[in-house]
Write a protein that holds these residues in place. Structure first.
Motif, PDB file in Angstrom:
ATOM      1  N   GLU A   1       0.842  -1.185   0.000  1.00  0.00           N
ATOM      2  CA  GLU A   1       0.000   0.000   0.000  1.00  0.00           C
ATOM      3  C   GLU A   1       0.886   1.246   0.000  1.00  0.00           C
ATOM      4  N   TRP A   2       0.361   2.339  -0.591  1.00  0.00           N
ATOM      5  CA  TRP A   2       1.124   3.577  -0.634  1.00  0.00           C
ATOM      6  C   TRP A   2       1.420   4.124   0.756  1.00  0.00           C
ATOM      7  N   SER A   3       0.556   3.803   1.716  1.00  0.00           N
ATOM      8  CA  SER A   3       0.717   4.335   3.070  1.00  0.00           C
ATOM      9  C   SER A   3       1.999   3.847   3.736  1.00  0.00           C
ATOM     10  N   LYS A   4       2.609   2.793   3.210  1.00  0.00           N
ATOM     11  CA  LYS A   4       3.822   2.248   3.806  1.00  0.00           C
ATOM     12  C   LYS A   4       5.077   3.028   3.393  1.00  0.00           C
ATOM     13  N   TYR A   5       4.920   3.974   2.454  1.00  0.00           N
ATOM     14  CA  TYR A   5       6.078   4.685   1.931  1.00  0.00           C
ATOM     15  C   TYR A   5       6.003   6.171   2.295  1.00  0.00           C
ATOM     16  N   LYS A   6       7.164   6.770   2.481  1.00  0.00           N
ATOM     17  CA  LYS A   6       7.256   8.190   2.788  1.00  0.00           C
ATOM     18  C   LYS A   6       7.322   8.961   1.466  1.00  0.00           C
ATOM     19  N   LEU A   7       6.198   9.546   1.109  1.00  0.00           N
ATOM     20  CA  LEU A   7       6.075  10.247  -0.162  1.00  0.00           C
ATOM     21  C   LEU A   7       6.247  11.750   0.046  1.00  0.00           C
ATOM     22  N   LYS A   8       6.947  12.382  -0.884  1.00  0.00           N
ATOM     23  CA  LYS A   8       7.226  13.801  -0.776  1.00  0.00           C
ATOM     24  C   LYS A   8       7.344  14.411  -2.165  1.00  0.00           C
ATOM     25  N   ASN A   9       6.690  15.538  -2.351  1.00  0.00           N
ATOM     26  CA  ASN A   9       6.787  16.235  -3.630  1.00  0.00           C
ATOM     27  C   ASN A   9       8.231  16.658  -3.913  1.00  0.00           C
ATOM     28  N   GLY A  10       8.644  16.471  -5.167  1.00  0.00           N
ATOM     29  CA  GLY A  10       9.976  16.876  -5.577  1.00  0.00           C
ATOM     30  C   GLY A  10      11.072  15.881  -5.266  1.00  0.00           C
ATOM     31  N   ALA A  11      10.726  14.769  -4.610  1.00  0.00           N
ATOM     32  CA  ALA A  11      11.733  13.751  -4.288  1.00  0.00           C
ATOM     33  C   ALA A  11      12.214  13.069  -5.565  1.00  0.00           C
ATOM     34  N   THR A  12      13.431  12.527  -5.506  1.00  0.00           N
ATOM     35  CA  THR A  12      13.988  11.815  -6.654  1.00  0.00           C
ATOM     36  C   THR A  12      14.037  10.323  -6.351  1.00  0.00           C
ATOM     37  N   TRP A  13      13.322   9.555  -7.169  1.00  0.00           N
ATOM     38  CA  TRP A  13      13.297   8.106  -7.026  1.00  0.00           C
ATOM     39  C   TRP A  13      14.239   7.496  -8.065  1.00  0.00           C
ATOM     40  N   MET A  14      14.661   6.287  -7.808  1.00  0.00           N
ATOM     41  CA  MET A  14      15.580   5.588  -8.709  1.00  0.00           C
ATOM     42  C   MET A  14      14.865   4.404  -9.357  1.00  0.00           C
ATOM     43  N   LEU A  15      14.951   4.326 -10.677  1.00  0.00           N
ATOM     44  CA  LEU A  15      14.382   3.198 -11.424  1.00  0.00           C
ATOM     45  C   LEU A  15      15.513   2.381 -12.035  1.00  0.00           C
ATOM     46  N   VAL A  16      15.508   1.087 -11.734  1.00  0.00           N
ATOM     47  CA  VAL A  16      16.507   0.174 -12.277  1.00  0.00           C
ATOM     48  C   VAL A  16      15.778  -0.903 -13.072  1.00  0.00           C
ATOM     49  N   GLY A  17      16.281  -1.224 -14.249  1.00  0.00           N
ATOM     50  CA  GLY A  17      15.667  -2.257 -15.073  1.00  0.00           C
ATOM     51  C   GLY A  17      16.186  -2.179 -16.494  1.00  0.00           C
ATOM     52  N   THR A  18      15.837  -3.156 -17.281  1.00  0.00           N
ATOM     53  CA  THR A  18      16.282  -3.227 -18.671  1.00  0.00           C
ATOM     54  C   THR A  18      15.118  -2.903 -19.595  1.00  0.00           C
TER      55      THR A  18
END
Length: 354
Positions: free
Chosen positions: A59-76
């Motif tokens: 669920e989204w509630s388990k994560y600390k969400l913040k506007n302007g944050a930078t997330w990392m995507l890894v994959g091919t």
């Protein structure tokens, strides 16, 4: 419901202001990342600062969400290679009449020429005529053009269908346009330079539906069984194909003593998707349009009061027409403005309307 905007870093790329809608499942966000990065959802690893890896079943509630944050995507990312055809491509234009007669060649319907700001009418006609059951009934309309305005439009539409069938080239809807503007003069409006003004496709849709409903008794023998079971047997084919039903409940906002009233069988021929700055998905716009406030007399108060009207679909039509309402009146600028916002469609959106 909360919507955040984050930046997603993928290799050397950075996707700016990616929307995270916490009212939607995490899987929907992964699909959005797939459209940006070409990394399949099952192969994505999304890392959120101070929260760890994004899990599809969480669920989204388990994560600390913040506007302007930078997330990392890894994959091919999936490779997009151009592969040469294994068999020689044969074009219909290169075949002889004898070869065409022995092969099944897909024939696409001809288009309609824009005769000067007539795209609103051309698109509406092509949308309605894409229903094969309606097209067959229009083709089977018999008799000479009648004097009634609706019947004139219907017979002009039959002639236009015949014109489209005679050639693969785009058809000139001159005769139909002349009849349509004669019956509905508002579509013949011109500016000071003598050019025809732009018109609203929804107004053209309603005018055409009026003609098809009342211009002639468009019979239903050409109607497929599935459409017959969805619609109202024995009625005009337009009602069978395009009409749905809603159940509505009226509740007084100003007094709980005012009894609720219900309307079990309101007929509709389209749904409106109202788009504003908060609309992200088709079902959001449809759901908001199913609730409205109206003013009517309240017996217990002895005066007019505000009522909330809540509607739910009780029967879907065989073909569902949806109007995207993108225009609003900008009071400050005194102009009609268009909201150019992307509205995503999910196949399961009907569950939000019942």
């Amino acid at each position: 419901m909360s919507i955040y905007k984050v930046n997603v870093k993928f290799g050397k790329e950075v996707f700016k202001d990616v929307e995270v809608d916490t009212s939607q499942p995490i899987e929907s966000f992964l699909v959005l990342l797939y459209s940006l990065s070409s990394v399949p959802p099952e192969g994505q690893k999304v890392m959120i600062p101070r929260s760890g890896t994004l899990k599809v079943d969480a669920e989204w509630s388990k994560y600390k969400l913040k506007n302007g944050a930078t997330w990392m995507l890894v994959g091919t990312a999936e490779e997009k290679k151009i592969v040469a055809p294994t068999e020689k491509v044969i074009f219909a234009e290169d075949l002889t009449p004898e070869q065409l007669g022995t092969m099944k060649v897909t024939r696409y319907p001809a288009g309609l020429v824009n005769l000067g700001n007539t795209c609103y009418l051309n698109s509406t006609l092509q949308m309605l005529l894409s229903a094969p059951e309606l097209r067959r009934s229009v083709d089977n309309t018999s008799g000479a053009p009648a004097a009634q305005p609706n019947a004139r439009v219907l017979h002009a539409l039959r002639s236009l269908c015949q014109l489209i069938d005679r050639s693969d080239e785009s058809a000139l809807p001159l005769a139909f346009l002349a009849v349509f503007r004669d019956v509905f003069p508002q579509f013949g409006e011109q500016d000071g330079a003598g050019r025809y003004a732009q018109q609203d496709a929804d107004e053209a849709f309603q005018s055409l539906m009026q003609c098809l409903m009342h211009g002639s008794a468009l019979a239903g023998p050409a109607l497929d069984r599935a459409a017959s079971e969805s619609g109202t047997p024995g009625s005009n084919i337009v009602a069978q194909l395009f009409s749905g039903e809603m159940e509505s409940v009226l509740k007084c906002v100003e007094s709980e003593a005012e009894p609720e009233s219900s309307s079990p069988g309101d007929t509709f021929y389209k749904l409106s998707c109202h788009i504003d700055e908060k609309t992200n998905y088709l079902h959001d716009g449809l759901s908001s349009g199913l609730k409205e406030h109206i003013t009517k007399n309240a017996a217990t108060l002895g005066r007019d009061a505000v009522f909330e009207k809540s509607s739910r679909i009780s029967r879907l039509p065989f073909y569902l027409c949806i109007q995207f309402v993108r225009f609003w009146w900008n009071q400050k600028a005194q102009v009609k403005a268009k909201i150019s916002r992307v509205c995503t469609i999910f196949y399961f959106f009907f569950t939000f309307c019942f």
